[in-house]
Enzyme design. Structure first.
Site, PDB file in Angstrom:
ATOM      1  N   HIS A  92     -10.015  -5.795  10.021  1.00 28.51           N
ATOM      2  CA  HIS A  92     -10.827  -5.528   8.837  1.00 28.51           C
ATOM      3  C   HIS A  92     -12.081  -4.730   9.171  1.00 28.51           C
ATOM      4  O   HIS A  92     -12.986  -4.614   8.347  1.00 28.51           O
ATOM      5  CB  HIS A  92     -11.237  -6.849   8.160  1.00 28.51           C
ATOM      6  CG  HIS A  92     -10.105  -7.581   7.515  1.00 28.51           C
ATOM      7  ND1 HIS A  92      -9.120  -8.197   8.240  1.00 28.51           N
ATOM      8  CD2 HIS A  92      -9.803  -7.796   6.211  1.00 28.51           C
ATOM      9  CE1 HIS A  92      -8.261  -8.767   7.415  1.00 28.51           C
ATOM     10  NE2 HIS A  92      -8.645  -8.542   6.176  1.00 28.51           N
TER      11      HIS A  92
ATOM     12  N   GLU B  75       0.811  -1.226   0.000  1.00 28.01           N
ATOM     13  CA  GLU B  75       0.000   0.000   0.000  1.00 28.01           C
ATOM     14  C   GLU B  75       0.838   1.265   0.000  1.00 28.01           C
ATOM     15  O   GLU B  75       0.497   2.248  -0.668  1.00 28.01           O
ATOM     16  CB  GLU B  75      -0.951  -0.009   1.204  1.00 28.01           C
ATOM     17  CG  GLU B  75      -2.155  -0.929   1.062  1.00 28.01           C
ATOM     18  CD  GLU B  75      -1.824  -2.389   1.286  1.00 28.01           C
ATOM     19  OE1 GLU B  75      -2.696  -3.242   1.029  1.00 28.01           O
ATOM     20  OE2 GLU B  75      -0.675  -2.678   1.717  1.00 28.01           O
TER      21      GLU B  75
END
Length: 338
Positions: A142, A73
């Site tokens: 998450h 990322e």
């Protein structure tokens, strides 16, 4: 399925669209309109994205405009910022918004600041988007709500979609903006349905939406909690209460014009969010209302937020950490009876 109606002597065609399809439509319209728009992220190309927002785009636009990236990322977010500096308009998809914490340095120190630290020589027209929020047994890593992390970063703009209509309009407006924008999408809203007109439209990035006019109390909310508030409102209206519901949409900056007009009318405020209580959007919004509209308040501003704990995997415990409609009903009754 298509339906139509006549508006201003024009035939308007409507089609039922899921929220993730609305995002795909908006993104596709902008990629067709502007060849500078590109998408990068993990599995956004031939796989079509983790929630199929870019399904079919690789065949339509090719590998240079649909860039499948490694699981890195920080690297591909930095690359997108560099692309924006050189004239492209990149859209970065986080497979899960929690993973973008790995790119916090690039988003904060580069995307947010380079326009200012370069003396205005660079603009950073980048959109960072993807699924976030508390899902269904996705576990703590998450189930992140990154709006609390990024709201204090100078130079960033933040919006949250809550319906297929505003999802499509917001992503189109965000892509056209010259500002670095984070678009928050909730993982549990992707399959939400709504009839959308086929004609092109945009949604203002800085404007709140009055979802339901009312006179008794102002309820400020956004994203998934909009729907919990609407569910609670059915019972509240049956009991004789008349709440005004506002989806703030723009998490940074706040639309204090719309919010203030409502506060001056109802004199009571409840904020409902999925964000954490400490340092969340609700805390910042409450401070802004106290600063600008304190004299119009007849009661303390109350804020219903998620608990300050990592989201449990256990379904019953997970539900306990997030605000439920029955809690909203209780607090509205409490405020309106004072």
């Amino acid at each position: 399925m298509l339906s139509c109606f006549i508006y201003n002597k024009k035939i308007m065609y409507m089609a039922e669209v899921l929220l993730f399809e609305a995002l795909r439509q908006g993104l596709q319209e902008e990629m067709d309109r502007d060849p500078r728009v590109m998408v990068m992220g993990e599995d956004v190309g031939h796989y079509g994205g983790s929630y199929k927002v870019t399904k079919g785009f690789a065949e339509r636009y090719g590998d240079l405009r649909l860039l499948d990236t490694p699981i890195a990322e920080n690297s591909f977010t930095g690359m997108a910022i560099g692309a924006a500096m050189t004239g492209l308009r990149p859209v970065v998809e986080g497979m899960n918004m929690g993973f973008l914490l790995l790119a916090f340095n690039q988003i904060a120190n580069n995307a947010g600041m380079l326009h200012y630290t370069s003396g205005g020589n660079f603009t950073i027209p980048i959109v960072i988007r993807g699924p976030g929020g508390v899902g269904r047994q996705l576990g703590a890593e998450h189930s992140q709500r990154l709006e609390s992390y990024f709201q204090s970063v100078p130079g960033l703009q933040m919006v949250a979609c809550s319906t297929p209509y505003n999802a499509k309009g917001l992503i189109k407006s965000a892509i056209r903006s010259d500002n670095p924008i984070i678009l928050f999408e909730h993982v549990l809203l992707y399959n939400l349905k709504e009839d959308l007109a086929e004609e092109e439209y945009l949604v203002c990035l800085e404007k709140a939406e009055v979802v339901r006019p009312g006179n008794d109390i102002t309820i400020l909310t956004y994203s998934r909690m909009r729907h919990n508030v609407l569910q609670a409102t059915k019972s509240l209206v049956y009991k004789g209460y008349d709440p005004e519901i506002i989806d703030i949409v723009s998490l940074k900056p706040f639309d204090l014009g719309t919010i203030g007009a409502s506060v001056c009318k109802t004199h009571k405020v409840l904020i409902v969010e999925e964000c954490m209580r400490t340092g969340g959007i609700g805390a910042t919004l409450r401070a802004a209302i106290m600063e600008h509209f304190f004299d119009y308040l007849d009661a303390p501003i109350l804020c219903l937020s998620s608990q300050d704990v990592p989201t449990p995997y256990s379904s019953p415990l997970e539900e306990l950490t997030v605000i439920q409609p029955n809690q909203i009903i209780q607090v509205v009754e409490q405020l309106c009876e004072n």
